[in-house]
Design a protein around this motif. Structure first.
Motif, PDB file in Angstrom:
ATOM      1  N   SER A   1       0.841  -1.192   0.000  1.00  0.00           N
ATOM      2  CA  SER A   1       0.000   0.000   0.000  1.00  0.00           C
ATOM      3  C   SER A   1       0.875   1.240   0.000  1.00  0.00           C
ATOM      4  N   SER A   2       0.413   2.321  -0.635  1.00  0.00           N
ATOM      5  CA  SER A   2       1.174   3.571  -0.668  1.00  0.00           C
ATOM      6  C   SER A   2       0.787   4.493   0.480  1.00  0.00           C
ATOM      7  N   ASP A   3      -0.131   4.047   1.347  1.00  0.00           N
ATOM      8  CA  ASP A   3      -0.515   4.879   2.487  1.00  0.00           C
ATOM      9  C   ASP A   3       0.591   4.897   3.520  1.00  0.00           C
ATOM     10  N   LEU A   4       0.658   5.999   4.257  1.00  0.00           N
ATOM     11  CA  LEU A   4       1.658   6.126   5.308  1.00  0.00           C
ATOM     12  C   LEU A   4       1.354   5.151   6.437  1.00  0.00           C
ATOM     13  N   PRO A   5       2.254   4.246   6.745  1.00  0.00           N
ATOM     14  CA  PRO A   5       2.029   3.333   7.870  1.00  0.00           C
ATOM     15  C   PRO A   5       2.556   3.924   9.165  1.00  0.00           C
ATOM     16  N   SER A   6       2.225   3.375  10.264  1.00  0.00           N
ATOM     17  CA  SER A   6       2.826   3.541  11.589  1.00  0.00           C
ATOM     18  C   SER A   6       2.665   4.895  12.272  1.00  0.00           C
ATOM     19  N   ILE A   7       2.315   5.959  11.574  1.00  0.00           N
ATOM     20  CA  ILE A   7       2.109   7.228  12.260  1.00  0.00           C
ATOM     21  C   ILE A   7       0.787   7.836  11.816  1.00  0.00           C
ATOM     22  N   ALA A   8       0.172   8.553  12.743  1.00  0.00           N
ATOM     23  CA  ALA A   8      -1.084   9.220  12.415  1.00  0.00           C
ATOM     24  C   ALA A   8      -0.776  10.544  11.743  1.00  0.00           C
ATOM     25  N   LEU A   9      -1.462  10.830  10.673  1.00  0.00           N
ATOM     26  CA  LEU A   9      -1.273  12.089   9.958  1.00  0.00           C
ATOM     27  C   LEU A   9      -2.184  13.165  10.536  1.00  0.00           C
ATOM     28  N   PRO A  10      -1.699  14.391  10.553  1.00  0.00           N
ATOM     29  CA  PRO A  10      -2.604  15.472  10.930  1.00  0.00           C
ATOM     30  C   PRO A  10      -3.647  15.660   9.827  1.00  0.00           C
ATOM     31  N   PRO A  11      -4.770  16.258  10.155  1.00  0.00           N
ATOM     32  CA  PRO A  11      -5.794  16.467   9.130  1.00  0.00           C
ATOM     33  C   PRO A  11      -5.394  17.603   8.187  1.00  0.00           C
ATOM     34  N   GLY A  12      -6.035  17.644   7.047  1.00  0.00           N
ATOM     35  CA  GLY A  12      -5.902  18.782   6.146  1.00  0.00           C
ATOM     36  C   GLY A  12      -4.635  18.779   5.312  1.00  0.00           C
ATOM     37  N   LEU A  13      -4.184  19.982   4.983  1.00  0.00           N
ATOM     38  CA  LEU A  13      -3.100  20.181   4.029  1.00  0.00           C
ATOM     39  C   LEU A  13      -1.793  19.524   4.461  1.00  0.00           C
ATOM     40  N   VAL A  14      -1.433  19.636   5.742  1.00  0.00           N
ATOM     41  CA  VAL A  14      -0.169  19.047   6.199  1.00  0.00           C
ATOM     42  C   VAL A  14      -0.179  17.531   5.967  1.00  0.00           C
ATOM     43  N   GLY A  15      -1.281  16.890   6.302  1.00  0.00           N
ATOM     44  CA  GLY A  15      -1.387  15.449   6.080  1.00  0.00           C
ATOM     45  C   GLY A  15      -1.349  15.085   4.605  1.00  0.00           C
ATOM     46  N   GLU A  16      -1.997  15.877   3.771  1.00  0.00           N
ATOM     47  CA  GLU A  16      -2.001  15.600   2.330  1.00  0.00           C
ATOM     48  C   GLU A  16      -0.596  15.760   1.740  1.00  0.00           C
ATOM     49  N   ILE A  17       0.124  16.786   2.185  1.00  0.00           N
ATOM     50  CA  ILE A  17       1.488  16.993   1.693  1.00  0.00           C
ATOM     51  C   ILE A  17       2.397  15.864   2.172  1.00  0.00           C
ATOM     52  N   ALA A  18       2.244  15.440   3.423  1.00  0.00           N
ATOM     53  CA  ALA A  18       3.037  14.318   3.932  1.00  0.00           C
ATOM     54  C   ALA A  18       2.782  13.064   3.095  1.00  0.00           C
ATOM     55  N   GLN A  19       1.529  12.822   2.768  1.00  0.00           N
ATOM     56  CA  GLN A  19       1.170  11.663   1.939  1.00  0.00           C
ATOM     57  C   GLN A  19       1.859  11.769   0.578  1.00  0.00           C
ATOM     58  N   TYR A  20       1.835  12.950  -0.024  1.00  0.00           N
ATOM     59  CA  TYR A  20       2.466  13.168  -1.331  1.00  0.00           C
ATOM     60  C   TYR A  20       3.966  12.909  -1.255  1.00  0.00           C
ATOM     61  N   ILE A  21       4.621  13.468  -0.243  1.00  0.00           N
ATOM     62  CA  ILE A  21       6.075  13.306  -0.112  1.00  0.00           C
ATOM     63  C   ILE A  21       6.421  11.839   0.117  1.00  0.00           C
ATOM     64  N   TYR A  22       5.631  11.173   0.925  1.00  0.00           N
ATOM     65  CA  TYR A  22       5.853   9.744   1.181  1.00  0.00           C
ATOM     66  C   TYR A  22       5.716   8.932  -0.107  1.00  0.00           C
ATOM     67  N   GLN A  23       4.681   9.210  -0.867  1.00  0.00           N
ATOM     68  CA  GLN A  23       4.402   8.428  -2.073  1.00  0.00           C
ATOM     69  C   GLN A  23       5.423   8.678  -3.180  1.00  0.00           C
ATOM     70  N   THR A  24       6.071   9.847  -3.190  1.00  0.00           N
ATOM     71  CA  THR A  24       7.024  10.156  -4.259  1.00  0.00           C
ATOM     72  C   THR A  24       8.470   9.881  -3.860  1.00  0.00           C
ATOM     73  N   ALA A  25       8.710   9.441  -2.627  1.00  0.00           N
ATOM     74  CA  ALA A  25      10.074   9.195  -2.160  1.00  0.00           C
ATOM     75  C   ALA A  25      10.605   7.873  -2.704  1.00  0.00           C
ATOM     76  N   ILE A  26      11.909   7.835  -2.974  1.00  0.00           N
ATOM     77  CA  ILE A  26      12.554   6.588  -3.407  1.00  0.00           C
ATOM     78  C   ILE A  26      12.607   5.603  -2.246  1.00  0.00           C
ATOM     79  N   ARG A  27      12.966   6.111  -1.058  1.00  0.00           N
ATOM     80  CA  ARG A  27      12.948   5.304   0.165  1.00  0.00           C
ATOM     81  C   ARG A  27      11.954   5.956   1.118  1.00  0.00           C
ATOM     82  N   PRO A  28      10.681   5.629   1.031  1.00  0.00           N
ATOM     83  CA  PRO A  28       9.671   6.323   1.831  1.00  0.00           C
ATOM     84  C   PRO A  28       9.801   6.031   3.329  1.00  0.00           C
ATOM     85  N   VAL A  29       9.865   7.100   4.110  1.00  0.00           N
ATOM     86  CA  VAL A  29       9.903   7.004   5.573  1.00  0.00           C
ATOM     87  C   VAL A  29       8.821   7.937   6.101  1.00  0.00           C
TER      88      VAL A  29
END
Length: 201
Positions: free
Chosen positions: A1-29
């Motif tokens: 899955s491309s969803d962020l595991p193990s940590i809760a995302l904040p709601p709104g824009l910050v969470g959406e940007i974190a999801q984007y950065i995670y999904q586009t990373a070569i080594r997603p953390v």
């Protein structure tokens, strides 16, 4: 899955940007993606909101072993800025320098751009230089400016001008300067230069 595991995302824009950065990373953390998202949002919106009389500037340090995915922060921010640039050409004003040569240089940047995020690679080495008892005057001034800036982000706060004998080096008064730092380092490099006095600062 491309969803962020193990940590809760904040709601709104910050969470959406974190999801984007995670999904586009070569080594997603997940933690690196979230740190980068907080950094870029603070770099753009830091002066727009005040909480308890201060802006939203952040000093964030990402600690991870070499090759563990720290580069995902800067590449995610760069990808996001490149995606937004066609619609918002001035977005680059919110991404600051990757190195501060001195406190005076940082203040000069603030004259033109009072709100930005800077991603500082190998921040452990920078911290060692700042904390070295034999640090040169430019490093001492940079440390002083970074400590001073952190508490000057509120709407009614001012970074006062600096005056030199060479008038061209003078700096302006900056209202509500918001500098967000996203530092990357290995744990060894970061902790090597720290002691209890530095942590208190």
């Amino acid at each position: 899955s491309s969803d962020l595991p193990s940590i809760a995302l904040p709601p709104g824009l910050v969470g959406e940007i974190a999801q984007y950065i995670y999904q586009t990373a070569i080594r997603p953390v997940p933690e690196i993606a979230l740190g980068a998202a907080i950094g870029i949002v603070a770099g753009v919106c830091g002066r727009s909101y005040n909480i308890s009389g201060t802006g939203l500037n952040q000093y964030i340090i990402l600690l991870a072993k070499t090759g563990a995915g720290k580069e995902g922060a800067v590449s995610g921010i760069d990808n996001l800025v490149a995606s937004v640039r066609p619609q918002v050409p001035m977005v680059d004003q919110f991404v600051g320098p990757s190195v501060f040569a001195s406190g005076q240089a940082l203040i000069k940047v603030l004259d033109e751009r009072p709100c930005f995020v800077s991603v500082l690679g190998e921040f452990g080495l920078t911290l060692q230089q700042l904390c070295d008892p034999r640090a040169g005057s430019s490093q001492v001034m940079l440390k002083r400016v970074l400590l001073d800036l952190y508490g000057k982000s509120g709407w009614n706060k001012l970074l006062r001008s600096t005056v030199y004998s060479d008038v061209e080096k003078n700096t302006k008064v900056v209202q509500a300067p918001n500098v967000t730092i996203l530092g990357e380092s290995t744990p060894e490099s970061f902790f090597d230069g720290l002691d209890s006095v530095h942590i208190a600062e």
